[in-house]
Design a protein around this motif. Structure first.
Motif: not given
Length: 99
Positions: A36-52
């Motif tokens: 579907s090309a839709k986001s199913t989950n958003e992972l939030k714990a970082h306060t700055r850029r996620i590199h990997y």
């Protein structure tokens, strides 16, 4: 694919090819349904850029690494918060993997 508010720095397929895992400088990681090309989950714990962001073998867990010196370990059964956070790094973390 709409979801991130900034670019995508890392993109990994799940082993079965049904999901994508993305890491973004908007400080979130997301899971996507490939069909579907839709986001199913958003992972939030970082306060700055996620590199990997990486799946473990079997795709039962995820690790994320970012500019905030944080490495987070996520259980795929409960993605509301990381199971473990390591913030003892001296500088930003550019990559992570499972062995």
């Amino acid at each position: 694919m709409k979801g991130h508010t900034d670019g995508i720095w890392c993109l990994n397929y799940s082993e079965d090819g049904k999901q994508l895992l993305s890491a973004s400088p908007d400080s979130t990681a997301r899971l996507w349904d490939v069909r579907s090309a839709k986001s199913t989950n958003e992972l939030k714990a970082h306060t700055r850029r996620i590199h990997y962001a990486a799946y473990n073998h079997g795709c039962t867990a995820i690790a994320t690494a970012g500019s905030d010196r944080l490495v987070c370990y996520w259980d795929m059964r409960k993605l509301t918060a990381p199971v473990f956070k390591n913030n003892e790094n001296e500088s930003c973390v550019m990559s992570c993997c499972f062995l």
